[in-house]
Design a protein around this motif. Sequence first.
Motif, PDB file in Angstrom:
ATOM      1  N   CYS A   9       0.812  -1.229   0.000  1.00  0.00           N
ATOM      2  CA  CYS A   9       0.000   0.000   0.000  1.00  0.00           C
ATOM      3  C   CYS A   9       0.837   1.267   0.000  1.00  0.00           C
ATOM      4  O   CYS A   9       0.479   2.251  -0.629  1.00  0.00           O
ATOM      5  CB  CYS A   9      -0.910   0.022   1.218  1.00  0.00           C
ATOM      6  SG  CYS A   9      -2.240  -1.185   1.110  1.00  0.00           S
ATOM      7  N   GLY A  12       1.724   3.290  -3.245  1.00  0.00           N
ATOM      8  CA  GLY A  12       0.746   3.951  -4.106  1.00  0.00           C
ATOM      9  C   GLY A  12       0.898   5.457  -4.114  1.00  0.00           C
ATOM     10  O   GLY A  12       0.675   6.106  -5.138  1.00  0.00           O
ATOM     11  N   PHE A  13       1.267   6.022  -2.988  1.00  0.00           N
ATOM     12  CA  PHE A  13       1.373   7.477  -2.924  1.00  0.00           C
ATOM     13  C   PHE A  13       2.760   7.907  -2.454  1.00  0.00           C
ATOM     14  O   PHE A  13       3.350   8.809  -3.019  1.00  0.00           O
ATOM     15  CB  PHE A  13       0.311   8.015  -1.963  1.00  0.00           C
ATOM     16  CG  PHE A  13       0.127   9.498  -2.049  1.00  0.00           C
ATOM     17  CD1 PHE A  13      -0.535  10.059  -3.132  1.00  0.00           C
ATOM     18  CD2 PHE A  13       0.620  10.333  -1.065  1.00  0.00           C
ATOM     19  CE1 PHE A  13      -0.706  11.433  -3.234  1.00  0.00           C
ATOM     20  CE2 PHE A  13       0.455  11.708  -1.155  1.00  0.00           C
ATOM     21  CZ  PHE A  13      -0.213  12.258  -2.239  1.00  0.00           C
ATOM     22  N   GLY A  39      -4.914  -6.260  -2.389  1.00  0.00           N
ATOM     23  CA  GLY A  39      -5.276  -5.291  -1.360  1.00  0.00           C
ATOM     24  C   GLY A  39      -4.168  -5.182  -0.332  1.00  0.00           C
ATOM     25  O   GLY A  39      -3.008  -5.516  -0.607  1.00  0.00           O
ATOM     26  N   CYS A  40      -4.566  -4.776   0.840  1.00  0.00           N
ATOM     27  CA  CYS A  40      -3.625  -4.613   1.944  1.00  0.00           C
ATOM     28  C   CYS A  40      -3.111  -5.991   2.366  1.00  0.00           C
ATOM     29  O   CYS A  40      -3.827  -6.979   2.325  1.00  0.00           O
ATOM     30  CB  CYS A  40      -4.365  -3.945   3.097  1.00  0.00           C
ATOM     31  SG  CYS A  40      -3.510  -3.942   4.659  1.00  0.00           S
TER      32      CYS A  40
END
Lengths: 277, 566
Positions: A9, A12-13, A39-40
Amino acid sequence: MKYALFSGCRTGFDIPQHPKSAKAVLSRLNVQTQELDFGCCGYPAKEKNLDAFLLLAIRNLAMAQAHNLPVLTLCKCCFGSLKQAEYYFKNDPDKQVRINSILQKEGLYYDGGVKIHHMLTLLDREIDQDLLRQCITHPLDGIKVAPSYGCHALRPSTITGFDDRPNAPTIFERIIALTGAEPVNWSRRLECCGNPLLEKNSSLAQTFILEKYKTAEQEGADIICMACNYCHMQFEHGRDLILKSGSTPPIPAMLITQLLGRAMGLEKDRTGAETAA
Amino acid sequence: MPLYDLLTGPMLYTWSFFIALAVFFIGILYRIIGFFRLNIGPNLPVFTMAGRIKAFLSGLFGILASPARIFHLFKTVILDVVLQLPLLRQDFLKWVMHICIFWGFAGLFFFHALEGYVSEVIFSNYLSTLNPFMALRNIAGVMVMAGLVIAVYRRKTHFRLRQISRRPDYLAIALLALIMISGFGLEAAKIISSGVFYEMVEEYGSLDEEELPALKAVWQEEFNVQFPGETIEVTPELMEEGELLNEDNCAACHANPRSAFVSYPISVAMTPVAGFFNRNRLDALILKIHFLSCFLALAYLPFSKFLHILTTPVSLMISGLAGQQIKRDENRATRRVFDLSACTQCGTCTSHCAVGPLYEILDNPWVFPSERVTRIRESAWGRPMEPESRDAFSLGSFICTMCNKCSQICPAGLDLQDIWKETRERLAEESLPDPVIRIRDLRKKQTPEKAGLQTPVVIKPGKNPLIASLKRSFQTATFSQCYTCLTCTSTCPVTGVTGEIREFGSAPHQVIHALVLGQTDLAKDASIVWDCLTCYKCQENCPQGVRITDIFYQLKNMVYHQEFGI
């Protein structure tokens, strides 16, 4: 060889350069990656609710199973999470029933056996070492690199199986040595970076990361290298702290995939932004 | 009765239209003011409305002044708005659904609803009763209907969409369906209408009384007009005469209604009840339903998800131009409010959310990004969070891993990441921070009352059900193997830093031993449990195979359960 790339995760940013550099390096090594709708990994939910942790982690493995692909993680915490979840799942029939009955709603099912790799174990065990050596076109001669191992991949070693000698691992050093750089025998290489306590006890978390920076520098490292999203964030955080305190800037801390990218002569725009020296 | 006249008379169309239009414009104005006035996120710093409008205008000017950005904008409009490629990349069926509704409805809106301003201006020979317009209208109607059917199908069958679909979603679909169905119904009712026939003859027919049966025969046989209570003897001669009359009087404006390939079969199906329909002029009633439902949608638009028709193209343009990198804080603040109004509740974010599956275990709808967006929008526009939902909302907001997937995948181009970030800050401000921090603060408050330095802890006697539950798990049951060798404590990096062990709970072995003594409360409160790095060194080195770190995790689980009911 094809792997389901599990970037984690945080990429992503915050750390887009991690999957970016990983893909660039892997394509040099003729390793194909596919991005599933992962997902996570479950790690952030683990202390809140074990079933929540298991569901999130196993769901990813079920996706990989549906695509018949082994998983390749970039982050040590993701790696540890998936490995641990798989272990719990295998040993707890009640949980198997519960998790699978939830997964079934989205057409997923897990019955074990998906191979889980971390970038380092992949490079060390799955890739032809001669090929790797050939790809190192710009050896990092004379650079001293301190490897920060990352706890969740190393321990509990019986579950993660990251290195044969969990108390004296060498896997990270082996990869660093391949790049032509010299691995530093750093006294704090196996210590925690402190990230898990960042919010709960920030002064403790600071102590750990500052100690890591200090000792690495004292012991002659030019660069700290890590292969984990959370470690990376923590090193960035520690760096900010040091800069804010007005001290001399610390040595750069970079991702193993970026270090490899350098050694393979990959352009910067293929491996993403590096921490400034 | 004047009220009755207003409701039934010809004025109904005019006044209902102007009321709807007024509501529409007032609503839009209300929204625009809100976009620049409302704030998503912490209360400070707040920008003045004037400051935000100024920042917006200067940003807009910056775009208009740059040919490169104009070109980029144009590209975004074509690819993302007109062709909706982001949707196509995600899900073919969803793209088909939306393209059908979007293009079908746009066609009907411009060329049918606004025919006087569009169709008649563009096509010199436009008439709603001529081809290709009649057939095209049916095609557009079928597209919208097909889109709506797919929309309902998806919301009913996709397990995640089913969980998040609410009344407003179905209301929007139902209103569109009403417009379409009444449209087809109207066309069919008119086809069979003897009333309209007589009006037409009155207006356009230059024929004698004796010629009328011939024209009627043709319109009955070929145009499916139904004349209640009359049986027309159709003879070839009569038809021949009628054809000529039709040719002279009507054909210039009338294609055969069979081209209305949906409405015509409906009109045929209606023939058994045509008498009732025509005697009571039910075509006029359906007409009212049709235009009133259109006006209702117009008035409802600013206050419903229909607003996205206007806002989403803009949010897509913003996202195409700026991505997630808007520089000025004023503009980011405006974008947050605006973005919330561009959300269509399509559920894409929720279907792909990294932690969305947790809904199944935590039973908390706020883990779904689409649910949070809706609620954040409602709060911003004046519906504060219900006190009993605040905790759950905060939990959902903070369980989000900020992986940015929703922003990257949002077909409306929303920068959700920014909304989450600011909302979290607001929650922290309202003393609803990350549960991790709430537990930390909770523990801080308890510390003074806790056993002081070197004060012996109080051991509670008796059986403890929590111990039994720990023993049921194969991981945590291992605590009973401990023989207090202290290996864990000597390898623990945290005890290494915090130094001398003076207070109960600062060393791992104490926690394990407390469990051996049946003291779960002591164990849960131990500072080392909460200051644990989860580095697993203790567990790794324990000669007895006690899964110390995992036991700590379990103790934390217990506290979360106790404090947050999860």
